[in-house]
Scaffold this motif. Sequence first.
Motif, PDB file in Angstrom:
ATOM      1  N   GLY A 196      16.237 -21.819   8.767  1.00 59.11           N
ATOM      2  CA  GLY A 196      14.973 -21.233   8.340  1.00 59.11           C
ATOM      3  C   GLY A 196      13.773 -21.747   9.105  1.00 59.11           C
ATOM      4  N   GLN A 197      14.022 -22.320  10.286  1.00 57.89           N
ATOM      5  CA  GLN A 197      12.914 -22.841  11.084  1.00 57.89           C
ATOM      6  C   GLN A 197      12.014 -21.693  11.549  1.00 57.89           C
ATOM      7  OE1 GLN A 197      13.462 -24.703  15.169  1.00 57.89           O
ATOM      8  NE2 GLN A 197      13.173 -26.558  13.929  1.00 57.89           N
ATOM      9  N   VAL A 198      10.715 -21.946  11.608  1.00 56.80           N
ATOM     10  CA  VAL A 198       9.769 -20.963  12.125  1.00 56.80           C
ATOM     11  C   VAL A 198       9.223 -21.463  13.456  1.00 56.80           C
ATOM     12  CG1 VAL A 198       9.164 -20.139   9.823  1.00 56.80           C
ATOM     13  CG2 VAL A 198       7.783 -21.917  10.865  1.00 56.80           C
ATOM     14  N   TRP A 199       8.910 -20.517  14.345  1.00 53.33           N
ATOM     15  CA  TRP A 199       8.372 -20.854  15.659  1.00 53.33           C
ATOM     16  C   TRP A 199       6.984 -20.248  15.805  1.00 53.33           C
ATOM     17  CZ3 TRP A 199      12.637 -19.935  19.939  1.00 53.33           C
ATOM     18  CH2 TRP A 199      13.715 -20.816  19.709  1.00 53.33           C
ATOM     19  N   ILE A 200       6.053 -21.052  16.274  1.00 49.13           N
ATOM     20  CA  ILE A 200       4.693 -20.602  16.564  1.00 49.13           C
ATOM     21  C   ILE A 200       4.635 -20.245  18.044  1.00 49.13           C
ATOM     22  CG2 ILE A 200       2.258 -21.232  16.496  1.00 49.13           C
ATOM     23  CD1 ILE A 200       3.057 -23.299  14.300  1.00 49.13           C
ATOM     24  N   SER A 201       4.092 -19.087  18.357  1.00 50.70           N
ATOM     25  CA  SER A 201       4.297 -18.496  19.682  1.00 50.70           C
ATOM     26  C   SER A 201       3.656 -19.293  20.825  1.00 50.70           C
ATOM     27  CB  SER A 201       3.793 -17.051  19.692  1.00 50.70           C
ATOM     28  OG  SER A 201       2.432 -16.964  19.315  1.00 50.70           O
ATOM     29  N   THR A 202       2.355 -19.419  20.878  1.00 50.20           N
ATOM     30  CA  THR A 202       1.589 -20.101  21.945  1.00 50.20           C
ATOM     31  C   THR A 202       2.065 -19.715  23.343  1.00 50.20           C
ATOM     32  OG1 THR A 202       2.889 -22.174  22.052  1.00 50.20           O
ATOM     33  CG2 THR A 202       1.142 -22.053  20.390  1.00 50.20           C
ATOM     34  N   LEU A 203       2.353 -18.454  23.568  1.00 53.71           N
ATOM     35  CA  LEU A 203       2.883 -18.012  24.860  1.00 53.71           C
ATOM     36  C   LEU A 203       1.823 -18.006  25.953  1.00 53.71           C
ATOM     37  CD1 LEU A 203       4.989 -15.015  23.486  1.00 53.71           C
ATOM     38  CD2 LEU A 203       5.824 -17.299  24.077  1.00 53.71           C
ATOM     39  N   ARG A 227      11.970 -16.311  12.288  1.00 54.50           N
ATOM     40  CA  ARG A 227      10.616 -16.036  11.790  1.00 54.50           C
ATOM     41  C   ARG A 227       9.592 -16.543  12.798  1.00 54.50           C
ATOM     42  NH1 ARG A 227       8.619 -18.973   6.291  1.00 54.50           N
ATOM     43  NH2 ARG A 227       6.411 -18.349   6.241  1.00 54.50           N
ATOM     44  N   VAL A 228       8.768 -15.633  13.293  1.00 54.95           N
ATOM     45  CA  VAL A 228       7.802 -15.925  14.353  1.00 54.95           C
ATOM     46  C   VAL A 228       6.391 -15.863  13.785  1.00 54.95           C
ATOM     47  CG1 VAL A 228       6.878 -15.165  16.578  1.00 54.95           C
ATOM     48  CG2 VAL A 228       9.347 -15.001  16.116  1.00 54.95           C
ATOM     49  N   LEU A 229       5.561 -16.824  14.169  1.00 50.20           N
ATOM     50  CA  LEU A 229       4.165 -16.864  13.766  1.00 50.20           C
ATOM     51  C   LEU A 229       3.269 -16.746  14.993  1.00 50.20           C
ATOM     52  CD1 LEU A 229       4.275 -19.917  11.310  1.00 50.20           C
ATOM     53  CD2 LEU A 229       4.694 -17.508  10.788  1.00 50.20           C
ATOM     54  N   TYR A 230       2.182 -16.010  14.848  1.00 50.09           N
ATOM     55  CA  TYR A 230       1.172 -15.935  15.899  1.00 50.09           C
ATOM     56  C   TYR A 230       0.392 -17.243  15.929  1.00 50.09           C
ATOM     57  CZ  TYR A 230      -3.355 -14.634  18.012  1.00 50.09           C
ATOM     58  OH  TYR A 230      -4.497 -14.596  18.775  1.00 50.09           O
ATOM     59  N   GLY A 231       0.307 -17.846  17.098  1.00 53.62           N
ATOM     60  CA  GLY A 231      -0.492 -19.053  17.280  1.00 53.62           C
ATOM     61  C   GLY A 231      -0.823 -19.202  18.745  1.00 53.62           C
ATOM     62  N   GLY A 242     -10.904 -16.488  19.080  1.00 51.79           N
ATOM     63  CA  GLY A 242     -10.698 -15.277  18.297  1.00 51.79           C
ATOM     64  C   GLY A 242      -9.338 -14.696  18.621  1.00 51.79           C
ATOM     65  N   LEU A 243      -9.128 -13.455  18.235  1.00 53.26           N
ATOM     66  CA  LEU A 243      -7.863 -12.805  18.551  1.00 53.26           C
ATOM     67  C   LEU A 243      -7.635 -12.796  20.059  1.00 53.26           C
ATOM     68  CD1 LEU A 243      -8.002  -9.846  16.033  1.00 53.26           C
ATOM     69  CD2 LEU A 243      -6.168 -11.540  16.166  1.00 53.26           C
ATOM     70  N   ASN A 244      -6.448 -13.198  20.451  1.00 57.22           N
ATOM     71  CA  ASN A 244      -6.116 -13.316  21.869  1.00 57.22           C
ATOM     72  C   ASN A 244      -5.222 -12.143  22.260  1.00 57.22           C
ATOM     73  OD1 ASN A 244      -5.000 -13.965  24.375  1.00 57.22           O
ATOM     74  ND2 ASN A 244      -4.940 -16.154  23.942  1.00 57.22           N
ATOM     75  N   ARG A 245      -5.815 -11.181  22.964  1.00 53.62           N
ATOM     76  CA  ARG A 245      -5.060  -9.998  23.378  1.00 53.62           C
ATOM     77  C   ARG A 245      -3.862 -10.377  24.241  1.00 53.62           C
ATOM     78  NH1 ARG A 245      -5.568  -6.826  28.028  1.00 53.62           N
ATOM     79  NH2 ARG A 245      -4.760  -4.681  27.820  1.00 53.62           N
ATOM     80  N   ARG A 246      -4.027 -11.372  25.103  1.00 54.91           N
ATOM     81  CA  ARG A 246      -2.917 -11.771  25.978  1.00 54.91           C
ATOM     82  C   ARG A 246      -1.751 -12.325  25.160  1.00 54.91           C
ATOM     83  NH1 ARG A 246      -7.292 -14.321  28.828  1.00 54.91           N
ATOM     84  NH2 ARG A 246      -6.465 -16.335  28.134  1.00 54.91           N
ATOM     85  N   GLU A 247      -2.054 -13.087  24.110  1.00 52.28           N
ATOM     86  CA  GLU A 247      -0.986 -13.610  23.246  1.00 52.28           C
ATOM     87  C   GLU A 247      -0.261 -12.469  22.541  1.00 52.28           C
ATOM     88  OE1 GLU A 247       1.426 -16.550  21.867  1.00 52.28           O
ATOM     89  OE2 GLU A 247      -0.369 -17.011  23.038  1.00 52.28           O
ATOM     90  N   ASP A 292       0.449   0.401  22.551  1.00 52.87           N
ATOM     91  CA  ASP A 292      -0.999   0.227  22.428  1.00 52.87           C
ATOM     92  C   ASP A 292      -1.381  -0.671  21.250  1.00 52.87           C
ATOM     93  OD1 ASP A 292      -1.437   1.893  24.599  1.00 52.87           O
ATOM     94  OD2 ASP A 292      -1.609   3.696  23.353  1.00 52.87           O
ATOM     95  N   LEU A 293      -0.399  -1.037  20.421  1.00 55.20           N
ATOM     96  CA  LEU A 293      -0.715  -1.795  19.208  1.00 55.20           C
ATOM     97  C   LEU A 293      -1.348  -3.158  19.496  1.00 55.20           C
ATOM     98  CD1 LEU A 293      -0.588  -1.822  16.087  1.00 55.20           C
ATOM     99  CD2 LEU A 293       1.647  -2.949  16.305  1.00 55.20           C
ATOM    100  N   PRO A 294      -0.846  -3.968  20.443  1.00 61.53           N
ATOM    101  CA  PRO A 294      -1.478  -5.275  20.661  1.00 61.53           C
ATOM    102  C   PRO A 294      -2.963  -5.188  20.991  1.00 61.53           C
ATOM    103  CG  PRO A 294       0.668  -5.208  21.724  1.00 61.53           C
ATOM    104  CD  PRO A 294       0.368  -3.810  21.278  1.00 61.53           C
TER     105      PRO A 294
END
Length: 312
Positions: A196-203, A227-231, A242-247, A292-294
């Motif tokens: 159940g580990q979650v990963w924070i993206s930071t790509l 389970r993936v989290l935006y970070g 703010g929101l990072n379009r590249r991420e 186009d969603l991101p």
Amino acid sequence: MTVSAAWPVRRALTSEHGTALPAFVDHHVHLHLIDASTLAARGIAAVVDLGGDPVALARRARGLPRVSYAGAFLTAPGGYPQGRSWAPDATVRLVTDPSRHPGVTDGARTAVDAQADAGASVIKVALHADAGPVVSDDVLSAVVAAAADRGLPVVAHAQGAGQVERAIEAGVAALAHAPFDAPLSRRTLSRAIDAGQVWISTLDIHRGAAREQAITNLRAFAAHGGRVLYGTDLGNGSLPVGLNRRELLALHHADVRGDALVAALTDAWPNVEPTTAVCTFVPGPAPTDPDDLPTWLSRGTVVATEELTRVD
């Protein structure tokens, strides 16, 4: 395309029509390195600070963004990020003793209690073997156990040979970065997902081979139910506040798309309940083309939920 969590709305103050979504969260920031005052206007309603001064974080004024935090990095003497110019002494806590008794100097329980007593929602441990010493297996297990005693998950910066595997073995609940320094075996991925580990993206902090490796590992993790989290690791380099379009685009490239991308943005982790007093407003309807969603999501801003009227 249809986004399950979205609904059409009109803003009362501007009469603008658009789409409402649950509040967006950046699950990896460092507030002492940024000006957080513009985050809400740029789409981020809540943040998780994964390495800062626990006293300063506890004293932050309430408001937006809502802040959850880990407090100090727990690390070995000479370990990451001790001595870095961006990591003042108060942001680092040395742990050398696996003792689960309170009050032991440099003990695991003592270090965890200090963060928890300052209001931490998660405990951060540094397992960056490429940058210096890391805590022993006994200390790592003791940190996880002491955190569990306080009802807190543990997140790790896992980098270097064998560190992701150590984190999984010890019961670390989350990785602060999608692993980027080596491909992960199918067995390791399965163990992380089964735990159940979650990963924070930071790509977006990566370029070149490290970026591609992070995307490849995250794609495999997500494809098998991880389970993936935006970070973003905001504060690390020249990332947009703010929101990072590249991420968002990198997550899309990793096949975290559509509802899964929205879920990564709106997951309440490490909290149980999401923020409901505010939500995300994006002008116009959701795009028909999933690609186009991101970019569309990156135009979101935070508004009070009571300001919006649903229109069907």
